[in-house]
Design a protein around this motif. Structure first.
Motif, PDB file in Angstrom:
ATOM      1  N   MET A 163       0.825  -1.182   0.000  1.00  0.00           N
ATOM      2  CA  MET A 163       0.000   0.000   0.000  1.00  0.00           C
ATOM      3  C   MET A 163       0.873   1.250   0.000  1.00  0.00           C
ATOM      4  SD  MET A 163      -3.287   0.820   2.382  1.00  0.00           S
ATOM      5  CE  MET A 163      -4.078  -0.703   2.007  1.00  0.00           C
ATOM      6  N   LEU A 164       2.017   1.141   0.652  1.00  0.00           N
ATOM      7  CA  LEU A 164       2.939   2.283   0.660  1.00  0.00           C
ATOM      8  C   LEU A 164       3.452   2.586  -0.748  1.00  0.00           C
ATOM      9  CD1 LEU A 164       5.057   1.538   3.845  1.00  0.00           C
ATOM     10  CD2 LEU A 164       3.523   3.441   3.487  1.00  0.00           C
ATOM     11  N   ILE A 165       3.829   1.543  -1.462  1.00  0.00           N
ATOM     12  CA  ILE A 165       4.377   1.729  -2.808  1.00  0.00           C
ATOM     13  C   ILE A 165       3.314   2.272  -3.747  1.00  0.00           C
ATOM     14  CG2 ILE A 165       5.386   0.527  -4.789  1.00  0.00           C
ATOM     15  CD1 ILE A 165       6.675  -1.378  -2.743  1.00  0.00           C
ATOM     16  N   LEU A 166       2.094   1.738  -3.655  1.00  0.00           N
ATOM     17  CA  LEU A 166       1.000   2.240  -4.481  1.00  0.00           C
ATOM     18  C   LEU A 166       0.709   3.708  -4.172  1.00  0.00           C
ATOM     19  CD1 LEU A 166      -1.171   1.625  -6.583  1.00  0.00           C
ATOM     20  CD2 LEU A 166      -2.637   0.913  -4.703  1.00  0.00           C
ATOM     21  N   GLY A 167       0.760   4.077  -2.898  1.00  0.00           N
ATOM     22  CA  GLY A 167       0.542   5.471  -2.520  1.00  0.00           C
ATOM     23  C   GLY A 167       1.594   6.394  -3.097  1.00  0.00           C
ATOM     24  N   VAL A 168       2.853   5.960  -3.072  1.00  0.00           N
ATOM     25  CA  VAL A 168       3.935   6.785  -3.629  1.00  0.00           C
ATOM     26  C   VAL A 168       3.782   6.909  -5.137  1.00  0.00           C
ATOM     27  CG1 VAL A 168       6.432   6.868  -4.016  1.00  0.00           C
ATOM     28  CG2 VAL A 168       5.546   6.288  -1.775  1.00  0.00           C
ATOM     29  N   ILE A 169       3.442   5.813  -5.815  1.00  0.00           N
ATOM     30  CA  ILE A 169       3.266   5.849  -7.270  1.00  0.00           C
ATOM     31  C   ILE A 169       2.142   6.801  -7.654  1.00  0.00           C
ATOM     32  CG2 ILE A 169       2.534   4.481  -9.266  1.00  0.00           C
ATOM     33  CD1 ILE A 169       4.073   2.128  -8.021  1.00  0.00           C
ATOM     34  N   LEU A 170       1.000   6.689  -6.976  1.00  0.00           N
ATOM     35  CA  LEU A 170      -0.121   7.583  -7.288  1.00  0.00           C
ATOM     36  C   LEU A 170       0.206   9.034  -6.952  1.00  0.00           C
ATOM     37  CD1 LEU A 170      -3.203   5.501  -6.152  1.00  0.00           C
ATOM     38  CD2 LEU A 170      -2.479   6.022  -8.471  1.00  0.00           C
ATOM     39  N   LEU A 171       0.943   9.237  -5.879  1.00  0.00           N
ATOM     40  CA  LEU A 171       1.351  10.589  -5.502  1.00  0.00           C
ATOM     41  C   LEU A 171       2.222  11.207  -6.591  1.00  0.00           C
ATOM     42  CD1 LEU A 171       1.050  12.202  -2.716  1.00  0.00           C
ATOM     43  CD2 LEU A 171       3.443  11.661  -2.456  1.00  0.00           C
ATOM     44  N   LEU A 172       3.185  10.455  -7.082  1.00  0.00           N
ATOM     45  CA  LEU A 172       4.068  10.967  -8.127  1.00  0.00           C
ATOM     46  C   LEU A 172       3.332  11.171  -9.447  1.00  0.00           C
ATOM     47  CD1 LEU A 172       7.307   8.932  -7.402  1.00  0.00           C
ATOM     48  CD2 LEU A 172       6.865  11.340  -6.923  1.00  0.00           C
ATOM     49  N   LEU A 173       2.457  10.233  -9.808  1.00  0.00           N
ATOM     50  CA  LEU A 173       1.675  10.400 -11.036  1.00  0.00           C
ATOM     51  C   LEU A 173       0.789  11.640 -10.961  1.00  0.00           C
ATOM     52  CD1 LEU A 173       0.572   6.780 -11.958  1.00  0.00           C
ATOM     53  CD2 LEU A 173       2.123   8.265 -13.215  1.00  0.00           C
ATOM     54  N   GLY A 174       0.158  11.836  -9.814  1.00  0.00           N
ATOM     55  CA  GLY A 174      -0.675  13.022  -9.645  1.00  0.00           C
ATOM     56  C   GLY A 174       0.130  14.301  -9.720  1.00  0.00           C
ATOM     57  N   LEU A 175       1.346  14.261  -9.215  1.00  0.00           N
ATOM     58  CA  LEU A 175       2.207  15.442  -9.259  1.00  0.00           C
ATOM     59  C   LEU A 175       2.648  15.761 -10.680  1.00  0.00           C
ATOM     60  CD1 LEU A 175       3.854  17.566  -7.654  1.00  0.00           C
ATOM     61  CD2 LEU A 175       5.691  15.887  -7.590  1.00  0.00           C
ATOM     62  N   PHE A 176       3.123  14.742 -11.408  1.00  0.00           N
ATOM     63  CA  PHE A 176       3.657  14.976 -12.747  1.00  0.00           C
ATOM     64  C   PHE A 176       2.574  15.193 -13.797  1.00  0.00           C
ATOM     65  CE2 PHE A 176       7.391  12.518 -11.031  1.00  0.00           C
ATOM     66  CZ  PHE A 176       8.179  13.646 -10.887  1.00  0.00           C
TER      67      PHE A 176
ATOM     68  N   LYS B  40      -0.433  16.405 -13.128  1.00  0.00           N
ATOM     69  CA  LYS B  40      -1.295  17.492 -12.651  1.00  0.00           C
ATOM     70  C   LYS B  40      -2.745  17.046 -12.485  1.00  0.00           C
ATOM     71  CE  LYS B  40       1.887  20.767 -13.253  1.00  0.00           C
ATOM     72  NZ  LYS B  40       2.996  20.641 -12.403  1.00  0.00           N
ATOM     73  N   ILE B  41      -2.927  15.833 -11.913  1.00  0.00           N
ATOM     74  CA  ILE B  41      -4.263  15.307 -11.637  1.00  0.00           C
ATOM     75  C   ILE B  41      -4.436  15.283 -10.125  1.00  0.00           C
ATOM     76  CG2 ILE B  41      -5.820  13.357 -11.933  1.00  0.00           C
ATOM     77  CD1 ILE B  41      -4.197  12.569 -14.397  1.00  0.00           C
ATOM     78  N   SER B  42      -5.276  16.160  -9.621  1.00  0.00           N
ATOM     79  CA  SER B  42      -5.392  16.326  -8.172  1.00  0.00           C
ATOM     80  C   SER B  42      -6.043  15.123  -7.493  1.00  0.00           C
ATOM     81  CB  SER B  42      -6.172  17.594  -7.847  1.00  0.00           C
ATOM     82  OG  SER B  42      -7.480  17.500  -8.356  1.00  0.00           O
ATOM     83  N   VAL B  43      -6.893  14.381  -8.202  1.00  0.00           N
ATOM     84  CA  VAL B  43      -7.535  13.206  -7.600  1.00  0.00           C
ATOM     85  C   VAL B  43      -6.488  12.147  -7.285  1.00  0.00           C
ATOM     86  CG1 VAL B  43      -9.176  11.353  -8.024  1.00  0.00           C
ATOM     87  CG2 VAL B  43      -9.722  13.666  -8.720  1.00  0.00           C
ATOM     88  N   LEU B  44      -5.536  11.919  -8.194  1.00  0.00           N
ATOM     89  CA  LEU B  44      -4.471  10.949  -7.947  1.00  0.00           C
ATOM     90  C   LEU B  44      -3.589  11.400  -6.788  1.00  0.00           C
ATOM     91  CD1 LEU B  44      -3.282   9.868 -11.495  1.00  0.00           C
ATOM     92  CD2 LEU B  44      -4.736   8.628  -9.906  1.00  0.00           C
ATOM     93  N   TRP B  45      -3.338  12.680  -6.705  1.00  0.00           N
ATOM     94  CA  TRP B  45      -2.534  13.240  -5.624  1.00  0.00           C
ATOM     95  C   TRP B  45      -3.206  12.966  -4.274  1.00  0.00           C
ATOM     96  CZ3 TRP B  45       2.069  15.309  -4.665  1.00  0.00           C
ATOM     97  CH2 TRP B  45       2.235  16.125  -3.565  1.00  0.00           C
TER      98      TRP B  45
END
Length: 51
Positions: free
Chosen positions: A1-14, A16-21
């Protein structure tokens, strides 16, 4: 769950999708809490480790 959270956090950042963030932050926090509970020996959902 930690890895999935980091991946979604980075995808949302790069991307620019606030829902993924937001989902990434939530998963990261939940994963960290479950990890800490599992490493301290508290049973999580009837198991010593949540993984």
């Amino acid at each position: 769950m930690l890895i999935l959270g980091v991946i979604l956090l980075l995808l949302g950042l790069f991307l620019k999708i606030s829902v993924l963030w937001t989902i990434g932050i939530i998963l990261l926090v939940i994963g960290a809490v479950l990890f800490l509970l599992g490493t301290t020996g508290h049973p999580v959902a009837g198991r010593r480790h949540y993984w």
